[in-house]
Write a protein that holds these residues in place. Structure first.
Motif, PDB file in Angstrom:
ATOM      1  N   ARG A  32       0.848  -1.189   0.000  1.00 11.59           N
ATOM      2  CA  ARG A  32       0.000   0.000   0.000  1.00 11.59           C
ATOM      3  C   ARG A  32       0.887   1.242   0.000  1.00 11.59           C
ATOM      4  NH1 ARG A  32      -3.465  -0.844   5.290  1.00 11.59           N
ATOM      5  NH2 ARG A  32      -1.433  -1.600   6.011  1.00 11.59           N
ATOM      6  N   CYS A  49      -3.451   4.445  -0.978  1.00 14.72           N
ATOM      7  CA  CYS A  49      -3.674   3.824  -2.287  1.00 14.72           C
ATOM      8  C   CYS A  49      -3.124   2.402  -2.295  1.00 14.72           C
ATOM      9  CB  CYS A  49      -2.977   4.615  -3.394  1.00 14.72           C
ATOM     10  SG  CYS A  49      -3.376   6.371  -3.448  1.00 14.72           S
ATOM     11  N   GLN A  50      -3.729   1.587  -3.129  1.00 11.72           N
ATOM     12  CA  GLN A  50      -3.162   0.279  -3.463  1.00 11.72           C
ATOM     13  C   GLN A  50      -3.353   0.085  -4.952  1.00 11.72           C
ATOM     14  OE1 GLN A  50      -4.180  -3.049  -0.957  1.00 11.72           O
ATOM     15  NE2 GLN A  50      -2.279  -4.035  -1.558  1.00 11.72           N
ATOM     16  N   SER A  53      -5.925   2.264  -7.193  1.00 11.24           N
ATOM     17  CA  SER A  53      -7.113   2.627  -6.426  1.00 11.24           C
ATOM     18  C   SER A  53      -6.711   3.401  -5.183  1.00 11.24           C
ATOM     19  CB  SER A  53      -7.905   1.374  -6.022  1.00 11.24           C
ATOM     20  OG  SER A  53      -8.310   0.649  -7.170  1.00 11.24           O
ATOM     21  N   CYS A  54      -7.305   4.582  -4.984  1.00  8.65           N
ATOM     22  CA  CYS A  54      -7.015   5.414  -3.819  1.00  8.65           C
ATOM     23  C   CYS A  54      -8.303   5.777  -3.108  1.00  8.65           C
ATOM     24  CB  CYS A  54      -6.300   6.702  -4.237  1.00  8.65           C
ATOM     25  SG  CYS A  54      -4.675   6.445  -4.973  1.00  8.65           S
TER      26      CYS A  54
END
Length: 454
Positions: free
Chosen positions: A365, A423-424, A427-428
């Motif tokens: 992450r 975020c990962q 996608s945040c």
């Protein structure tokens, strides 16, 4: 135990007996950098106050030793301290009970004689005592009917007196070569431990070494491997580039500077252009323009230092998540594919590659803290106080110099308050503005097992 210098901090290279009582007294930079990182992580996950106090004290003593005895005035870290002084191994470090007792008060002597086993037979060459913790201080305090705090105070004052007396002895020799690869291991250890413990002077020490490498050992967009007595030379090797890239990613989490992002990208680009095996994946130990060798190695096993290929794969993946430049992640994947069979056949020898493989399967992450500079340290320390190895955290003040040149992955709108962006992948979450909400959100996620048919 005997590997740890109970008075001056730092760890010796290895033990010469099965009880880890007597070391080979040489201290190596490449051991102590990773051990600093390990001590900080152990402190985070320790289950008791006694464990936390032990890990914190050993980290503090080791960092102090590094800054006091191993950092050059120009900023780079020296390589080793010899085992010998005055022609005898260990002479600088060992004592007789009479020497110790003569330096201490009666109460100090009562504590340290039991604590370090000075009331027992000699443990070095049948006539000297190398200091080991033989009885825990809690047991010593109980035996002497002392409060534990009193026992700790007496040990501290005794150690200070013994250390001062030892400083007057003839010191072991020091190898004053400055090597990029070993410096990188210490930069990483200092930066990581400094961030965890909130010790800005440790981070500053790492920063000084990084600046020395950048100004002295980075020449014409390439690294030179070694520096001594004003001379910097030799084409750098895989370990120099890989270890330094990993160290820069760690230093960015402790002390974010736009120039380090640029430097990390330059280091990664040389790795791909000059060291990668374009046909089979992985990285050679020497660059493509190095002098020809009978055999050009491509190391995968961890030895006294981690595998250059394992560290390169790990660091390139992390850089890719930081910058969004996927060619670095692709090179890491090619490296893991190259050594897949070796990892399966001999997993215990490929720890560094396995760590990179784990993070490839479960990507980290990314947490970006932004806002006014004076509001960020509290948030940064809250995050650092939790053991989350799957999290990369970058603290970017609104007034950061060079912010306009940062990759798009790191750019966030300015704000009068602290904003946390988690975020990962691509996608945040929406910006988090409450520190308690961030604490709750950062609980380590439950990662489903990876199922593969390959």
């Amino acid at each position: 135990g005997g590997l740890f210098d109970q008075l001056g901090g730092g760890f010796a290279r290895y033990s010469v007996d099965s009880q880890w009582t007597i070391p080979h007294f040489e201290k190596m930079l490449y051991d102590n950098g990773p051990l600093l990182r390990l001590l900080a992580d152990a402190w985070l996950v320790a289950e008791t106050d006694a464990q936390r106090a032990l890990f914190a004290r050993c980290a503090e003593d080791t960092a102090a030793w590094v800054m006091r005895e191993m950092q050059s005035p120009a900023g780079g870290y020296y390589s080793t301290l010899d085992a010998d002084s005055e022609g005898h191994e260990g002479k600088f470090y060992v004592w007789t009970p009479a020497q110790v007792e003569a330096l201490l008060s009666a109460d100090e002597w009562r504590v340290v004689s039991l604590h370090f086993g000075l009331d027992r037979p000699a443990n070095f060459e049948d006539e000297f005592w190398h200091l080991n913790v033989i009885e825990p201080l809690s047991a010593v305090s109980r035996a002497l009917d002392l409060p534990l705090l009193t026992g700790e105070a007496l040990r501290a004052s005794a150690r200070a007196k013994l250390f001062a007396a030892r400083k007057q002895r003839i010191h072991p020799g020091r190898d004053e070569k400055i090597l990029v690869s070993w410096n990188a291991l210490m930069i990483e250890g200092m930066a990581h431990a400094g961030r965890i413990f909130g010790r800005t002077e440790w981070i500053a020490s790492a920063r000084q070494a990084r600046e020395f490498i950048g100004t002295t050992m980075w020449v014409n967009e390439r690294l030179l491997a070694t520096h001594k007595d004003g001379k910097t030379h030799l084409n750098a090797y895989l370990d120099d580039y890989a270890f330094l890239l990993k160290a820069l990613v760690e230093l960015l989490q402790a002390d974010f500077r736009a120039a380090d992002v640029t430097f990390a990208e330059a280091i990664a680009n040389v790795l791909l252009a000059q060291f990668e095996d374009a046909e089979r994946g992985g990285f050679f130990f020497t660059s493509h323009d190095h002098e020809p060798l009978i055999q050009r190695p491509k190391p995968a096993f961890d030895n006294a230092t981690p595998s250059g290929n394992g560290v390169a794969a790990y660091a390139l993946q992390r850089l890719a998540h930081l910058t969004g430049e996927m060619q670095h992640e692709q090179a890491a994947r090619r490296t893991l594919a190259c050594f897949q069979a070796a990892m399966a056949d001999h997993p215990s020898g490929h720890g560094s590659l396995l760590i990179a493989l784990e993070e490839s399967l479960n990507p980290p992450r990314l947490l970006i803290l932004t806002g006014a500079a004076d509001g960020l340290p509290h948030w940064q320390q809250m995050v650092a106080s939790r053991y989350m190895p799957d999290l990369m955290t970058f603290t970017i003040a609104d007034d950061l110099s060079g912010a306009a040149n940062l990759p798009a992955t790191l750019k966030r709108p300015a704000s009068a308050t602290v904003n946390a962006w988690l975020c990962q992948g691509v996608s945040c979450l929406p910006a988090i503005t409450d520190i308690e909400q961030l604490q709750a959100t950062l609980k380590p996620p439950i990662v489903p097992p990876v199922v593969s048919n390959h």
